[in-house]
Design an enzyme around this catalytic site. Sequence first.
Site, PDB file in Angstrom:
ATOM      1  N   SER A  22       7.691  -4.767   0.883  1.00 38.98           N
ATOM      2  CA  SER A  22       6.598  -4.864   1.852  1.00 38.98           C
ATOM      3  C   SER A  22       6.719  -6.114   2.719  1.00 38.98           C
ATOM      4  O   SER A  22       7.151  -7.159   2.257  1.00 38.98           O
ATOM      5  CB  SER A  22       5.256  -4.915   1.120  1.00 38.98           C
TER       6      SER A  22
ATOM      7  N   GLN B 226      10.607  -7.765  -6.129  1.00 37.73           N
ATOM      8  CA  GLN B 226      10.895  -6.673  -5.197  1.00 37.73           C
ATOM      9  C   GLN B 226      10.462  -7.081  -3.794  1.00 37.73           C
ATOM     10  O   GLN B 226       9.276  -7.344  -3.558  1.00 37.73           O
ATOM     11  CB  GLN B 226      10.128  -5.437  -5.643  1.00 37.73           C
ATOM     12  N   GLY B 227      11.397  -7.111  -2.876  1.00 31.44           N
ATOM     13  CA  GLY B 227      11.075  -7.473  -1.496  1.00 31.44           C
ATOM     14  C   GLY B 227      11.124  -6.252  -0.593  1.00 31.44           C
ATOM     15  O   GLY B 227      12.099  -6.031   0.129  1.00 31.44           O
TER      16      GLY B 227
ATOM     17  N   GLU C 278      10.465   3.392 -10.016  1.00 32.67           N
ATOM     18  CA  GLU C 278       9.212   2.642 -10.070  1.00 32.67           C
ATOM     19  C   GLU C 278       8.040   3.541 -10.448  1.00 32.67           C
ATOM     20  O   GLU C 278       7.177   3.175 -11.240  1.00 32.67           O
ATOM     21  CB  GLU C 278       8.946   1.987  -8.708  1.00 32.67           C
TER      22      GLU C 278
HETATM   23  C1  FAD Z   1      -0.905  -6.087  -6.882  1.00 30.31           C
HETATM   24  C2  FAD Z   1       0.131  -5.696  -5.885  1.00 30.31           C
HETATM   25  C3  FAD Z   1       1.455  -5.965  -6.159  1.00 30.31           C
HETATM   26  C4  FAD Z   1       2.420  -5.649  -5.230  1.00 30.31           C
HETATM   27  N1  FAD Z   1       3.710  -5.978  -5.509  1.00 30.31           N
HETATM   28  C5  FAD Z   1       4.654  -5.733  -4.577  1.00 30.31           C
HETATM   29  C6  FAD Z   1       5.980  -6.144  -4.799  1.00 30.31           C
HETATM   30  O1  FAD Z   1       6.304  -6.700  -5.840  1.00 30.31           O
HETATM   31  N2  FAD Z   1       6.892  -5.937  -3.834  1.00 30.31           N
HETATM   32  C7  FAD Z   1       6.566  -5.304  -2.680  1.00 30.31           C
HETATM   33  O2  FAD Z   1       7.446  -5.115  -1.838  1.00 30.31           O
HETATM   34  N3  FAD Z   1       5.310  -4.902  -2.434  1.00 30.31           N
HETATM   35  C8  FAD Z   1       4.357  -5.109  -3.350  1.00 30.31           C
HETATM   36  N4  FAD Z   1       3.068  -4.716  -3.113  1.00 30.31           N
HETATM   37  C9  FAD Z   1       2.768  -4.171  -1.805  1.00 30.31           C
HETATM   38  C10 FAD Z   1       2.394  -2.693  -1.771  1.00 30.31           C
HETATM   39  O3  FAD Z   1       3.516  -1.895  -1.959  1.00 30.31           O
HETATM   40  C11 FAD Z   1       1.737  -2.472  -0.425  1.00 30.31           C
HETATM   41  O4  FAD Z   1       0.541  -3.210  -0.408  1.00 30.31           O
HETATM   42  C12 FAD Z   1       1.432  -1.021  -0.183  1.00 30.31           C
HETATM   43  O5  FAD Z   1       2.612  -0.277  -0.036  1.00 30.31           O
HETATM   44  C13 FAD Z   1       0.535  -0.835   1.055  1.00 30.31           C
HETATM   45  O6  FAD Z   1       1.044  -1.503   2.159  1.00 30.31           O
HETATM   46  P1  FAD Z   1       0.095  -2.460   3.004  1.00 30.31           P
HETATM   47  O7  FAD Z   1      -0.479  -3.455   2.064  1.00 30.31           O
HETATM   48  O8  FAD Z   1       0.852  -2.971   4.144  1.00 30.31           O
HETATM   49  O9  FAD Z   1      -1.093  -1.543   3.485  1.00 30.31           O
HETATM   50  P2  FAD Z   1      -1.074  -0.615   4.784  1.00 30.31           P
HETATM   51  O10 FAD Z   1       0.170   0.213   4.772  1.00 30.31           O
HETATM   52  O11 FAD Z   1      -1.376  -1.395   5.967  1.00 30.31           O
HETATM   53  O12 FAD Z   1      -2.290   0.340   4.423  1.00 30.31           O
HETATM   54  C14 FAD Z   1      -3.668   0.050   4.741  1.00 30.31           C
HETATM   55  C15 FAD Z   1      -4.479   1.290   4.411  1.00 30.31           C
HETATM   56  O13 FAD Z   1      -4.020   2.370   5.240  1.00 30.31           O
HETATM   57  C16 FAD Z   1      -3.617   3.470   4.469  1.00 30.31           C
HETATM   58  N5  FAD Z   1      -2.474   4.116   5.092  1.00 30.31           N
HETATM   59  C17 FAD Z   1      -1.360   3.543   5.584  1.00 30.31           C
HETATM   60  N6  FAD Z   1      -0.522   4.468   6.056  1.00 30.31           N
HETATM   61  C18 FAD Z   1      -1.118   5.663   5.868  1.00 30.31           C
HETATM   62  C19 FAD Z   1      -0.743   7.004   6.153  1.00 30.31           C
HETATM   63  N7  FAD Z   1       0.421   7.331   6.711  1.00 30.31           N
HETATM   64  N8  FAD Z   1      -1.606   7.971   5.781  1.00 30.31           N
HETATM   65  C20 FAD Z   1      -2.788   7.688   5.200  1.00 30.31           C
HETATM   66  N9  FAD Z   1      -3.185   6.443   4.929  1.00 30.31           N
HETATM   67  C21 FAD Z   1      -2.355   5.444   5.266  1.00 30.31           C
HETATM   68  C22 FAD Z   1      -3.275   2.885   3.115  1.00 30.31           C
HETATM   69  O14 FAD Z   1      -3.429   3.863   2.087  1.00 30.31           O
HETATM   70  C23 FAD Z   1      -4.278   1.765   2.980  1.00 30.31           C
HETATM   71  O15 FAD Z   1      -5.476   2.260   2.428  1.00 30.31           O
HETATM   72  C24 FAD Z   1       2.083  -5.027  -4.029  1.00 30.31           C
HETATM   73  C25 FAD Z   1       0.740  -4.723  -3.782  1.00 30.31           C
HETATM   74  C26 FAD Z   1      -0.216  -5.056  -4.681  1.00 30.31           C
HETATM   75  C27 FAD Z   1      -1.640  -4.729  -4.377  1.00 30.31           C
END
Ligand code: FAD
Lengths: 402, 373
Positions: A135, A132-133, A251
């Site tokens: 993030s 899944q692409g 999902e």
């Molecule tokens: C093990 C694992 C597998 C994953 N696999 C995939 C995958 O296969 N494909 C894919 O596309 N992605 C994948 N992800 C990515 C995942 O979807 C993202 O990490 C997640 O959506 C959070 O985005 P970010 O890491 O950029 O954190 P950020 O969005 O930068 O968040 C940082 C912190 O800020 C908080 N935050 C952000 N926005 C808000 C808001 N509006 N209100 C309150 N709090 C907020 C978050 O809760 C978090 O605590 C995976 C992640 C993990 C950990």
Amino acid sequence: MSDVSQKELDEFRAGARAWFAENVPSEPDFMLPLTFMEVGTQEQFDFLRDWQRKCYEAGYLGAAWPKEYGGGGLAQAFQDVATQEMHRAGGPIMLNAIGINWAGPLILDMGSEEQRKAYIKGILSAEDIWCQGFSEPDHGSDLGNAQTRAVRDGDDYVINGSKIWTTQGNYAKYMILLARTDPDAPRKYDGLSFFLAPMTVPGVETVPIKKLTGEYGFTQTFFTDARIPATSLIGGEGKGWAVAMRTLEYERGARGGQAGGYVTVYPDVGEVVELAKRALRNGHPACEDPIIRDKLVKLLATYRGLQLNGKRSRIAPLVQDKPMSLPLSSKLIATEFYREINQLAMAMQGPRGAYYVGEPEAYDEGIWQRSYLNAFSGTIGGGTSQIQHNIIGEHVLGLPKS
Amino acid sequence: MERNVTLTFSEEQAELLEVAQNFCRDKSPVPTVRKLIEDDLGYDPAVWEEMVALGWLGIAVPEEFGGVGLSMAEVVPVVEQMSRRLMGGPFVPATLAAQALIAGGTEKQKSAILPEICAGKVATLALTEPHADWNLTHIEAKAVEEGGKLKLSGTKIFVVDAASAEWIVASVSKDGAPALVIIEKSTLPEGALRREVVADETRRSFRLELDGVTVPADALLDVSRAKETLDHIDLAASLLLSAEACGAAASCVDYTVEYLQTRKQFGKLIGSYQSLKHPTVDALVAYEMARSHLYNAACTFGQQGEGEIAVRMAKSEASDALSFAADRAIQFHGGFGFTYECDAQLYRRRSMWCEYLHGDGPYQRAKLADLLF
Ligand SMILES: Cc1cc2nc3c(=O)[nH]c(=O)nc-3n(C[C@H](O)[C@H](O)[C@H](O)COP(=O)(O)OP(=O)(O)OC[C@H]3O[C@@H](n4cnc5c(N)ncnc54)[C@H](O)[C@@H]3O)c2cc1C
Ligand SMILES: Cc1cc2nc3c(=O)[nH]c(=O)nc-3n(C[C@H](O)[C@H](O)[C@H](O)COP(=O)(O)OP(=O)(O)OC[C@H]3O[C@@H](n4cnc5c(N)ncnc54)[C@H](O)[C@@H]3O)c2cc1C
């Protein structure tokens, strides 16, 4: 399809039970992943791919998907039975999670006839691994702001940019890809398109990322002038956001139609209770500590509550006030529960709580510590718990957007 | 541990839920609740008569004694909906007193009193004592035989709606063992009842001095079943308190949400601030979970083992859920939340009742720990 007789189901169950009893593989000499996000070595990958293919070929995965695309063509009730029997036999997880749980249902739901014919069978057999692409390094929770570019060029789209945290990215043959086709669209969402993108074309590079556990499981994916065929578009150009939202419903389990099986082994809460009886904390079995007892019962109530929520969600008069409340909160409750129960399991272990995998003195080979760290995959991946709070607050309670 | 939990919902439950939902909404808007807080009786006798006419007082009473012949499972939706509208009145104590008689009364007592309860006469229970043990079999009040009668002594607290009751079923210790006696309220000496000041002002609760009270020998319930009767009442009361907590939590969350959707500060609706939004979601999630436990406890009520686990889980979860929701409701209303006029206090006061009677969360969880591991 709706009028399935109990007799047919019973017969199917008996067959499944016998098959799983015979075919569930014995524990290999390496640690098996507890979730699809923990597949970090080639031997784990090969083992699980083989197991999924066997389940599929025996008719116990995708049993309710249409026959013409490679499914079993049966009623959903049969797949439910197969999944129950898989659980019962304690078989390993299904490997191709993104394929069977969200890309597959999405393709069946919104894909073209050609796309269904091309992808469904390979998803079920684990021949074609999907990733899944969504993030990106700079846009995670704010998915609608994704900036990876897709530019139409003849019969192709040319992709540039980077996706990150891509689970199984290094094994995948295809990616469900959200990319920006129109950077000038007035609403950021309208510039997005959704692709069933091949990973095998030139210009796609995946780099494994080491997880907090020190193991592997996800990657960063770089696209440099990667050309993918225009036929891989799903839902239409500029309509990618709607497709992505539909994907997230699959999902998070808010929408049904998955192929079946399971992609995560949750610890039996009974094992935690059993740990409480043997783990020594402050010189005594943890289960004698009143605070541990209180917390453990509280979590057992949550565990039970999750199951009860599932049952109540099917009783219309008991969910009429806020019908989306239970479906939209299950991801939040389940993933936070899993994190907390592992955390409590560590607290039961007194000083041994500080050990880790590899230490012979650790309880259960340090699995609780590792599971606790891995539990954040649930509370962060698939939309963080904070984002889940926003979703519930805005969509169930009708609170204004943050 | 890995058990298959059950949650079934009967047609009768569904019907009662719907009827009660509409009835309580119509009869108990907040201004009425507030007016009745000022009233001595604490409820409207005309509304009580309507509830009697609906058959609610006899839901869990066998047909042979004038009841509907259903079970506690069907009482739950009614009590839940009453509490959702913060309704007062002796429905719960009357229902529980009837349960005491059904579980432990003699045939004569049952045929004399149960039909009267179904017809709207009020009965209540006197179980809790100043020593404050939630374990109902710890009884210091005494019954001593004297001249063919029973002489009672001791003190009871939280005797709910005693003023409107005809009968009070009290627990006493007789010959060193638990026993239950029926006291005709009209025989109480002057001053035996004193109204207690309780946080939940929709309730009418009394302290009962038993010294100087005498009852005839046939006022005694079946002594051989006293212990199981007390256990049954404890669980039945916990079940209904859980139902009350869930009902109140549902409207408390709605009440808070309404304010968060309309109040603006710093140019924005305050519901857009996550420090309000997220805890409100937590309150919703906790309430929903408690409600699932509640209906699990309702449909397994009376089952050996499983029934008790389900009730105690429901009580633990529902008490905590309402207290949390109502505590945050006050906070999220700002200065207005600090006023008597704001309904948040009504919910928080109700939560104190639901939480602290018959065992709060920590108490229930300690009991559950003993049952589960
Ligand atoms: C093990 C694992 C597998 C994953 N696999 C995939 C995958 O296969 N494909 C894919 O596309 N992605 C994948 N992800 C990515 C995942 O979807 C993202 O990490 C997640 O959506 C959070 O985005 P970010 O890491 O950029 O954190 P950020 O969005 O930068 O968040 C940082 C912190 O800020 C908080 N935050 C952000 N926005 C808000 C808001 N509006 N209100 C309150 N709090 C907020 C978050 O809760 C978090 O605590 C995976 C992640 C993990 C950990
Ligand atoms: C006992 C008492 C005595 C008082 N005495 C005085 C006095 O002598 N003089 C005087 O001038 N005032 C006094 N006040 C008023 C007090 O300062 C205000 O009640 C307080 O500032 C909150 O304002 P509000 O009531 O308008 O609530 P709101 O500002 O409407 O707040 C409602 C809720 O929203 C939250 N909220 C609001 N904005 C945000 C934000 N940006 N981010 C997150 N959450 C937010 C608040 O925390 C609260 O939970 C008193 C209040 C009380 C309770």
